[in-house]
Structures are given as structure tokens and as C-alpha cells.
Motif scaffolding. Structure first.
Motif, PDB file in Angstrom:
ATOM      1  N   TRP B 229       0.708  -1.005   0.264  1.00 16.27           N
ATOM      2  CA  TRP B 229      -0.022   0.045  -0.147  1.00 16.27           C
ATOM      3  C   TRP B 229       0.778   0.963  -0.188  1.00 16.27           C
ATOM      4  CZ3 TRP B 229      -5.177   1.676   0.693  1.00 16.27           C
ATOM      5  CH2 TRP B 229      -6.310   0.348   0.331  1.00 16.27           C
ATOM      6  N   PRO B 230       0.343   2.527  -0.464  1.00 19.01           N
ATOM      7  CA  PRO B 230       0.929   3.597  -0.182  1.00 19.01           C
ATOM      8  C   PRO B 230       1.094   3.923   0.749  1.00 19.01           C
ATOM      9  CG  PRO B 230      -0.393   3.586  -2.011  1.00 19.01           C
ATOM     10  CD  PRO B 230      -0.976   2.605  -1.355  1.00 19.01           C
ATOM     11  N   VAL B 231       2.420   4.388   1.377  1.00 19.88           N
ATOM     12  CA  VAL B 231       3.123   5.208   2.532  1.00 19.88           C
ATOM     13  C   VAL B 231       2.082   6.223   3.030  1.00 19.88           C
ATOM     14  CG1 VAL B 231       4.549   6.336   3.399  1.00 19.88           C
ATOM     15  CG2 VAL B 231       5.372   4.518   1.788  1.00 19.88           C
ATOM     16  N   GLU B 232       1.799   6.621   4.257  1.00 18.61           N
ATOM     17  CA  GLU B 232       0.209   7.742   4.605  1.00 18.61           C
ATOM     18  C   GLU B 232       1.236   8.543   5.000  1.00 18.61           C
ATOM     19  OE1 GLU B 232      -3.345   7.338   4.425  1.00 18.61           O
ATOM     20  OE2 GLU B 232      -3.154   4.850   5.029  1.00 18.61           O
ATOM     21  N   GLY B 233       1.137   9.390   5.587  1.00 18.32           N
ATOM     22  CA  GLY B 233       1.303  10.734   6.465  1.00 18.32           C
ATOM     23  C   GLY B 233       2.533  11.608   5.730  1.00 18.32           C
ATOM     24  N   ALA B 234       3.555  10.885   5.210  1.00 14.42           N
ATOM     25  CA  ALA B 234       4.341  11.761   4.589  1.00 14.42           C
ATOM     26  C   ALA B 234       4.691  13.048   3.928  1.00 14.42           C
ATOM     27  CB  ALA B 234       5.627  10.712   3.326  1.00 14.42           C
ATOM     28  N   PRO B 235       5.672  13.450   4.036  1.00 12.50           N
ATOM     29  CA  PRO B 235       5.401  15.101   3.828  1.00 12.50           C
ATOM     30  C   PRO B 235       5.431  15.091   2.189  1.00 12.50           C
ATOM     31  CG  PRO B 235       8.013  14.524   5.351  1.00 12.50           C
ATOM     32  CD  PRO B 235       7.083  13.599   5.196  1.00 12.50           C
ATOM     33  N   ARG B 236       5.224  15.902   1.542  1.00  7.87           N
ATOM     34  CA  ARG B 236       4.710  15.862   0.445  1.00  7.87           C
ATOM     35  C   ARG B 236       5.929  16.269  -0.224  1.00  7.87           C
ATOM     36  NH1 ARG B 236       0.414  19.390  -1.701  1.00  7.87           N
ATOM     37  NH2 ARG B 236       1.594  18.149  -3.854  1.00  7.87           N
ATOM     38  N   SER B 237       7.432  16.815  -0.388  1.00  8.64           N
ATOM     39  CA  SER B 237       8.565  16.680  -0.587  1.00  8.64           C
ATOM     40  C   SER B 237       9.258  16.930   0.569  1.00  8.64           C
ATOM     41  CB  SER B 237       8.262  18.386  -1.512  1.00  8.64           C
ATOM     42  OG  SER B 237       9.873  18.605  -1.550  1.00  8.64           O
ATOM     43  N   VAL B 238      10.703  15.993   0.647  1.00  8.13           N
ATOM     44  CA  VAL B 238      11.714  15.846   1.444  1.00  8.13           C
ATOM     45  C   VAL B 238      13.044  15.808   0.214  1.00  8.13           C
ATOM     46  CG1 VAL B 238      13.302  14.016   2.563  1.00  8.13           C
ATOM     47  CG2 VAL B 238      10.963  13.968   2.796  1.00  8.13           C
ATOM     48  N   THR B 239      13.998  17.180   0.602  1.00  9.31           N
ATOM     49  CA  THR B 239      15.372  17.237   0.364  1.00  9.31           C
ATOM     50  C   THR B 239      16.483  16.970   0.587  1.00  9.31           C
ATOM     51  OG1 THR B 239      13.805  19.214  -0.954  1.00  9.31           O
ATOM     52  CG2 THR B 239      16.406  19.260  -1.049  1.00  9.31           C
ATOM     53  N   VAL B 240      17.469  16.579   0.831  1.00 12.03           N
ATOM     54  CA  VAL B 240      18.666  15.752   1.196  1.00 12.03           C
ATOM     55  C   VAL B 240      19.392  15.993   1.148  1.00 12.03           C
ATOM     56  CG1 VAL B 240      19.546  14.193   2.431  1.00 12.03           C
ATOM     57  CG2 VAL B 240      16.988  14.035   2.534  1.00 12.03           C
ATOM     58  N   MET B 241      20.278  16.387   1.424  1.00 10.82           N
ATOM     59  CA  MET B 241      22.098  16.972   1.285  1.00 10.82           C
ATOM     60  C   MET B 241      22.721  15.901   1.762  1.00 10.82           C
ATOM     61  SD  MET B 241      23.467  20.347   2.349  1.00 10.82           S
ATOM     62  CE  MET B 241      23.363  22.173   0.991  1.00 10.82           C
ATOM     63  N   ALA B 242      23.321  15.062   0.451  1.00  7.93           N
ATOM     64  CA  ALA B 242      25.010  13.872   1.261  1.00  7.93           C
ATOM     65  C   ALA B 242      25.784  14.573   0.187  1.00  7.93           C
ATOM     66  CB  ALA B 242      24.313  12.224   0.875  1.00  7.93           C
ATOM     67  N   GLY B 243      27.074  13.540   0.501  1.00  8.17           N
ATOM     68  CA  GLY B 243      27.841  13.578  -0.444  1.00  8.17           C
ATOM     69  C   GLY B 243      27.657  12.916  -1.827  1.00  8.17           C
ATOM     70  N   SER B 244      27.157  12.726  -2.192  1.00  7.90           N
ATOM     71  CA  SER B 244      26.870  12.060  -2.838  1.00  7.90           C
ATOM     72  C   SER B 244      25.416  11.644  -3.687  1.00  7.90           C
ATOM     73  CB  SER B 244      27.427  10.517  -3.355  1.00  7.90           C
ATOM     74  OG  SER B 244      27.382   9.274  -2.278  1.00  7.90           O
ATOM     75  N   CYS B 245      24.856  11.713  -4.708  1.00  3.67           N
ATOM     76  CA  CYS B 245      23.762  11.810  -5.289  1.00  3.67           C
ATOM     77  C   CYS B 245      22.642  11.045  -4.637  1.00  3.67           C
ATOM     78  CB  CYS B 245      23.054  12.333  -6.576  1.00  3.67           C
ATOM     79  SG  CYS B 245      21.746  12.477  -7.203  1.00  3.67           S
ATOM     80  N   ILE B 246      23.442   9.431  -4.607  1.00  2.00           N
ATOM     81  CA  ILE B 246      22.999   8.051  -4.426  1.00  2.00           C
ATOM     82  C   ILE B 246      22.847   8.426  -3.502  1.00  2.00           C
ATOM     83  CG2 ILE B 246      24.820   6.666  -4.465  1.00  2.00           C
ATOM     84  CD1 ILE B 246      23.225   4.927  -6.366  1.00  2.00           C
ATOM     85  N   GLU B 247      23.213   8.787  -2.141  1.00  7.49           N
ATOM     86  CA  GLU B 247      23.099   8.913  -1.059  1.00  7.49           C
ATOM     87  C   GLU B 247      21.726  10.066  -0.509  1.00  7.49           C
ATOM     88  OE1 GLU B 247      26.633   9.195   1.936  1.00  7.49           O
ATOM     89  OE2 GLU B 247      27.702  10.130  -0.123  1.00  7.49           O
ATOM     90  N   ALA B 248      21.963  11.239  -1.626  1.00  8.77           N
ATOM     91  CA  ALA B 248      20.807  12.113  -0.763  1.00  8.77           C
ATOM     92  C   ALA B 248      19.779  11.262  -1.549  1.00  8.77           C
ATOM     93  CB  ALA B 248      21.072  12.764  -1.502  1.00  8.77           C
ATOM     94  N   GLY B 249      19.805  10.551  -2.685  1.00 13.17           N
ATOM     95  CA  GLY B 249      18.658   9.646  -3.035  1.00 13.17           C
ATOM     96  C   GLY B 249      17.673   9.221  -2.365  1.00 13.17           C
ATOM     97  N   THR B 250      19.052   8.099  -2.147  1.00 15.14           N
ATOM     98  CA  THR B 250      18.601   6.993  -1.013  1.00 15.14           C
ATOM     99  C   THR B 250      18.149   7.545   0.291  1.00 15.14           C
ATOM    100  OG1 THR B 250      20.192   6.096  -2.080  1.00 15.14           O
ATOM    101  CG2 THR B 250      18.760   4.849  -0.357  1.00 15.14           C
TER     102      THR B 250
END
Lengths: 422, 277
Positions: B229-250
């Protein structure tokens, strides 16, 4: 050129009766902006009794991008998003533009009818059409030679009925882009009058002065231009509204011109002063020198400088929050614009042919200077400061002293023409 | 990659800019050819059509599978590269679609990284199961493209593939890149925030206006592979800063998978993040 019609008959080269065909191809390009390709043809029939008929056809293919009037974002160079969109990668210091493409077709006709030996009348009509604009107009002009043909007086008038029907409807002025647009077309009427005097000072020197006035009424706003709203705290744009201009405009100008035949060359000097009730004032100085290279070829260097004071409602941006003024536009063409132009024309006859080729190349640089009028910064919540916000924003985004050069535009024109009597 | 890809290079030299764009494009196309599940000539296709047989993979693929396995482990099964088949049970077109419990159950029967055998550069999936590296492939491509630009040109650059981006070096004068955070309610309008980035990556995850209505309830398109089922209660948008894009995205995806627990999860990870509720 208005002056052409005020030249005394005696000063014009005697032309034999017959047909004349002129064909030109013009390429116009603005650096990273608009491109225009314009093929044009003109057919002129001169009759022995002084009558003349002229028919013209031109097609402009216009493509490219034009500044929207919005300020550089100053904010972001790109965006991170969950939608998969990168939104914009235009630099934080670049002027936003919108792309366009249009095809304009124009036809015109004029008839010269001599009325006795000293008087002549010219009747003209034109029609042009593009995707969102149509123009229909006509004019009447009469010239009389006086004082033993040393002076020619010209009086003329014209009327245009134009229609503006913006793609997607007409935006409500000074409202968010997203507001519903009004379908249908908007009329624009232009009435023009002119008086000119040309004087043959001596065998070598011809002087002329022409004054004209035009009155415009109707839809004079540019439906595709916007004005940025600036957050007073950050001085960065955070929204935008469509522009709005007054519905009437009275324009006047005076043109003085001199044609001087030197020993071998011809020196052309023009000065024009223009003013209108929107507050625009401009000076134009234009210089050309025609130099013959033997009998079959000539060159004509050309220099022009132009400067104008902005319209009273010109702004770089408006402060977000206070009520908006009645009118506002961020269109560069209504701003404190300067241009310089350098160019030259080369003309030559192909041996054994009656036709003449001309090749013209011009380079123009245009930019905005100075400050928009103080009034815009203090009245009606306008302004967003009394200095060029574009430079301030670019300087902040780029970490350099904004010298404004990045907002100048280089424009090149290349024209190839061929004319032949037959 | 089915999304716009932008490359910003801090240079006055058109040749350098062209070389950068070419390097980024070549690398992005290479990664896409190799890992897209929409092709029939790559390693992902071979794995997904092995019908229960083991498939040997190269070092690069193994690196990505190792990474996916780690994410699966630390997320207690919420991050799962075998969960793509769940999409068959849902239509996220913003309209009312009652879910079909049998379709969800059928799809769930084919989901579960723990049922795969992954060791020594060899992956064995039960017949009918599939992997989809889409959840990390785009971010990986961004990291690779930025690295290639730096190798080829040496100029500071920023690569942005569909909203996930990686910067290599500040602009001249030490100025950071300015990156806006998209307003999820109005993509393309004025960004909600301006972030500054000189080194490292930013990635954003969210419902991106892809959702389904179930009895009037809005459910975003991010699915929990444990329930289908879809996850409920999540923020509309989450932005993360990390050393690499693959980490930030995950990390951004894992945060969304925590639903209402997204903010707490990111705080525990100790990464800079920005949420839009």
C-alpha cells in the motif's frame, strides 16, 4: 525615410520612364534572441508624364526569444524536485526570455500623380498580417515646388487601423499571469500628420526639415511582457504581473537632414529629436558617406548613435506588497536605451548588366543606462528601488560588480539587394 | 532517463562547456543503457528473465546491488529493488480507484529482496521476480556524470538530472551554486527555498502530484513493499543534502517511506534536510 518624399523634384536624379525591380533579402539576428529572415520585392513603374506606381511585398519569418521584462531570478540556477523537472537552468543572472515564432506578410502600393508642373500627390495603402496582429492603413501626401524649385513643401497625413489578438487571449494588465485572459481582439488606431520643407542651398547642398506627429489610441500594451514583483526584504523577485500601458500616446518628432556633394563623395547627415507624452525623449544622429570606386562600384560607411530617456511608467521591477501603480512596463524599448550602430554598404554593377547589387552589413549594440525615473520608485508603490535592479541581482548572484554589459545585446543585419530597370 | 538533464559548468570557454555536456551525456546514456529496465539487451533484462537461474554480474552492477542490499537491511525492508511489480496493482492518475486486494496480494508474492540470493557477483532471483534499479540508477548517473565532467574539463560543474543533482566544486570566486527547492504544489513556479551547494549533492523525493484517491483519501505513489500500500502521512516533499547523489536520493526515499516519521528519521541520520508538509 520621410525625407525622401520631401526632396525637390529638381534634386532627384532624372529617371527614364520604365519598370524597375528591386529584390532584397535581409537577415537580422540578435545575440541569443530573435532571428528574422525577410525577403522583399518592389516593382516600380515610372511613366513619362511623371506618374509613378510602386508595389511592394515582404515576408518576415521571425524566430527566437525575447526578454519577458522579468528580472533575473537572482535566486537559483537550477532546482531540486520530486516531479522530475529541473525547472530552469538559466543562470540566476540572466534575463528571462520567452520563445516565439511568427510569419509576417506585408503588401503596399502607392501612386504618384502630378498635378500641373509644380504640384504632385502621392496616395498609398498598406496591409500586413501576422499571427496576432493585423494592420491596415493608407496615406495621402502632397508636394509643391516653390521659389523657382529651390524649395519644396510637403504636407501629408495617414491613418492606420490595427488589430491585436494575442495568442491565448488578452491578459488583464498588472495582474498575475495565471489570471484568465480575455478572448477576442483589441483595436489600435494611429493617425499621422507631417510637414516637410526641403531647400536646395546650392548646386552641392540640400537641406531638409520634417516634423511629424502621430496619435495612437487603443491597445498599446505588449501582451507578452511582464513586470517582476520584488520582495522588499531580499530585493529578489518573488512574483510577476503582466504589464500595462496607457491607451493613448501622442508622438512627435523633428528630423533635420543635410546632403552634401563633395568633389567625389556624398555626405549624408541626419539628426532626429523625438518626444512623446509617455515621457520618452530621444536623439538620433546618423552619418553616411558615399564614396565612388570608379564608375561601377561604391561604398557607403554608416554610423548611428541613439539615446533615449525612459517612459514615466518604465520600471525594472515593482515592490511586492503596496498597491500597484496604474501603469507599468519593464520593456527595454521604453527604458533608458542607448544604441550604437556601425555598418557599411557596398554597391556594384556586374559588367554587361544594367542591374546593381548592394551588400549591406551592420552591427548594432544596445543597452540600458542610468536610472529609471525617480517617480517610479516613490509613487504608487512602484520602483523596487531607483537603480537598475537587474545589475544588482546579477552582481549578487555572480559575486561580481555588475557592469551591466551582460544585459547589452549585439544585433547584426545583413542585406543583399539587386535592382534592375527593364 | 525520461526527464530533463541539465549541466551547469562555470567557464567562459565554449569548448569546455561543450566537452562537459558531451561527457555528461555520454555517461548518462551509458548508465541508462546498462541499467534501464525498459531495454532488452542489458544486465537488468538478463536478471529479470533468468527464470530462477543465477546470473553473474560485473563490478559496477555488483556495487549497485551491494548498495541496494545494504539499504534494504537498514530500512527493515522498506527499500526494496524488487518492489517494482507492485506498480501493476495501482493507477496513480489522481482519480478514485478502489484497490484490488487480489492484485496487491499477487504482486506482493513477487516482492522481497530477502528471497533473492546475492553473493560472489552472482544474483539468483526466484522465477517471476524482477529488479528495478530506477530508485538509485538516476542518482548514480548524476554522480557518474559529474565525475566525468570533472575528469574531462577540470571545471566546476553541477549536474541535475530530473531534479536530483551533484555539484563538483564552487564557482569561481568561491561562490556556491544556488539551487531552488521546487514548490510541490506548483512545479515550475517560484522555488520555495534557495539552497547553496559547493560540493556534494541534493535530491528530492515526494508524491510529485502522482496520487490515487481511495474513498476520498489522497494516497501518494510511494509504495511500502511490506504491505503493498502507499505510504501515508509522509511530507509532500523531502530534500536531502549528502556527499553523493545516490546517498541523498536514498535518504530522501527512505524518509518518505517512514511516512509521518520522516523528520525523525532524517534527524537520526544527521543529514541536512528540508521538508515541505
Amino acid at each position: 525615410m520621410l525625407l525622401a518624399g520631401t526632396l525637390p523634384a529638381a534634386a532627384q536624379a532624372p529617371v527614364a520612364a520604365g519598370w524597375q525591380l528591386e529584390a532584397t533579402g535581409l537577415l537580422y539576428g540578435e545575440q541569443a534572441r530573435a532571428r528574422v529572415v525577410e525577403p522583399m520585392g518592389r516593382l516600380t513603374r515610372l511613366f513619362a508624364n511623371g506618374r509613378a506606381l510602386s508595389l511592394g511585398l515582404a515576408v518576415d519569418a521571425i524566430t527566437g526569444a525575447s526578454p519577458t521584462g522579468a528580472l533575473p531570478s537572482g535566486q537559483v540556477q537550477t532546482t531540486t524536485s520530486a516531479s522530475g523537472a529541473t525547472t530552469t537552468s538559466s543562470s540566476a543572472s540572466l534575463l528571462p526570455t520567452h520563445p516565439f515564432e511568427d510569419l509576417r506578410t506585408a503588401v503596399d502600393a502607392s501612386w504618384v500623380e502630378p498635378l500641373g508642373t509644380l504640384l504632385s500627390a502621392t496616395t498609398s495603402a498598406h496591409y500586413s498580417r501576422e499571427q496576432d496582429y493585423a494592420s491596415l492603413g493608407g496615406g495621402l501626401k502632397s508636394s509643391i515646388d516653390l521659389l523657382g524649385r529651390r524649395v519644396t513643401l510637403t504636407v501629408g497625413g495617414g491613418y492606420n487601423h490595427d488589430r491585436v489578438f494575442p495568442t491565448g487571449g488578452t491578459p488583464v494588465g498588472l495582474a498575475p499571469d495565471s489570471d484568465p485572459r480575455v478572448p477576442g481582439e483589441n483595436p489600435k488606431e494611429v493617425a499621422t500628420g507631417l510637414v516637410g520643407l526641403a531647400h536646395v542651398v546650392n548646386r552641392r547642398w540640400l537641406l531638409g526639415v520634417t516634423a511629424s506627429e502621430s496619435r495612437e489610441r487603443g491597445y498599446l500594451t505588449d501582451p507578452y511582457k511582464v513586470v517582476s514583483l520584488v520582495d522588499p526584504a531580499t530585493l529578489l523577485p518573488d512574483a510577476q504581473v503582466t504589464e500595462k500601458r496607457p491607451a493613448t500616446r501622442r508622438r512627435d518628432d523633428v528630423l533635420g537632414s543635410s546632403v552634401y556633394h563633395l568633389q567625389h563623395d556624398i555626405l549624408y547627415l541626419n539628426y532626429r529629436y523625438y518626444w512623446d507624452d509617455w515621457g520618452v525623449r530621444s536623439h538620433t544622429l546618423d552619418f553616411k558617406l558615399r564614396h565612388d570606386l570608379g564608375a561601377a562600384a561604391w561604398v557607403q560607411p554608416h554610423v548611428r548613435v541613439y539615446g533615449q530617456a525612459p517612459a514615466w511608467f518604465f520600471v525594472y521591477g515593482l515592490t511586492h506588497g503596496p498597491p500597484l501603480p496604474a501603469f507599468a512596463s519593464a520593456d527595454e524599448r521604453l527604458g533608458p536605451l542607448r544604441t550604437t550602430t556601425f555598418g557599411g554598404t557596398y554597391g556594384f554593377h556586374v559588367p554587361g548588366s544594367r542591374g546593381e547589387f548592394t551588400l549591406r552589413a551592420e552591427f548594432m549594440y544596445q543597452w540600458l543606462v542610468g536610472h529609471p525615473p525617480e517617480a517610479a520608485g516613490t509613487s504608487g508603490g512602484g520602483g523596487g528601488g531607483d537603480h537598475d535592479l537587474r545589475r544588482a541581482i546579477a552582481a549578487e548572484a555572480e559575486g561580481t560588480e555588475g557592469n551591466g554589459r551582460q544585459f547589452g545585446t549585439s544585433i547584426g543585419t545583413l542585406l543583399i539587394g539587386y535592382s534592375v530597370p527593364f | 532517463m525520461a526527464s530533463p538533464c541539465d549541466v551547469l559548468v562555470d567557464t567562459d570557454d565554449e569548448g569546455v562547456a561543450r566537452a562537459a555536456v558531451e561527457a555528461a551525456r555520454d555517461e548518462a546514456l551509458r548508465v541508462e543503457r546498462k541499467f534501464s529496465r525498459y531495454r532488452d539487451d542489458n544486465i537488468v533484462h538478463a536478471i529479470n528473465h533468468a527464470e530462477g537461474r543465477p546470473v553473474a554480474v560485473d563490478d559496477e552492477t555488483a556495487g549497485l546491488l551491494d548498495y541496494a542490499a545494504t539499504c534494504h537491511e537498514i530500512s527493515d525492508g522498506r527499500f526494496d529493488i524488487t518492489s517494482g511489480v507492485l506498480r501493476r496493482a495501482w493507477v496513480f492518475d489522481g482519480r478514485e480507484h478502489p484497490p484490488d486486494p487480489r492484485a496487491i496480494a499477487a504482486a506482493l508474492a513477487l516482492v522481497g529482496w530477502s528471497r533473492a540470493t546475492w553473493r560472489e557477483h552472482t544474483l539468483t532471483l526466484p522465477a517471476g521476480m524482477e529488479i528495478d534499479l530506477g530508485g538509485i540508477g538516476k542518482e548514480y548517473a548524476v554522480d557518474r556524470a559529474a565525475a566525468r565532467i570533472a575528469e574531462v574539463t577540470g571545471a566546476a560543474c553541477l549536474a541535475n538530472f530530473g531534479g536530483d543533482l551533484r555539484a563538483r566544486g564552487p564557482r569561481r570566486g568561491g561562490r556556491p551554486w544556488f539551487v531552488g527547492v521546487e514548490n510541490p504544489a506548483a512545479p515550475g513556479s517560484v522555488p520555495l527555498r534557495r539552497l547553496e551547494l559547493a560540493h556534494g549533492a541534493l535530491a528530492t523525493s515526494g508524491d510529485a502530484r502522482r496520487f490515487v484517491l481511495v474513498n476520498g483519501r489522497r494516497l501518494g505513489h510511494i509504495l511500502d513493499p511490506r504491505t503493498g500500500w502507499p505510504v501515508e502521512g509522509a511530507p509532500r516533499s523531502v530534500t536531502v543534502m549528502a556527499g553523493s547523489c545516490i546517498e541523498a536520493g536514498t535518504l530522501a526515499t527512505l524518509a518518505i517511506l517512514r511516512g509521518a516519521g520522516a523528520a525523525r528519521f532524517l534527524e537520526e541520520q544527521g543529514v541536512q534536510h528540508w521538508l515541505i508538509e
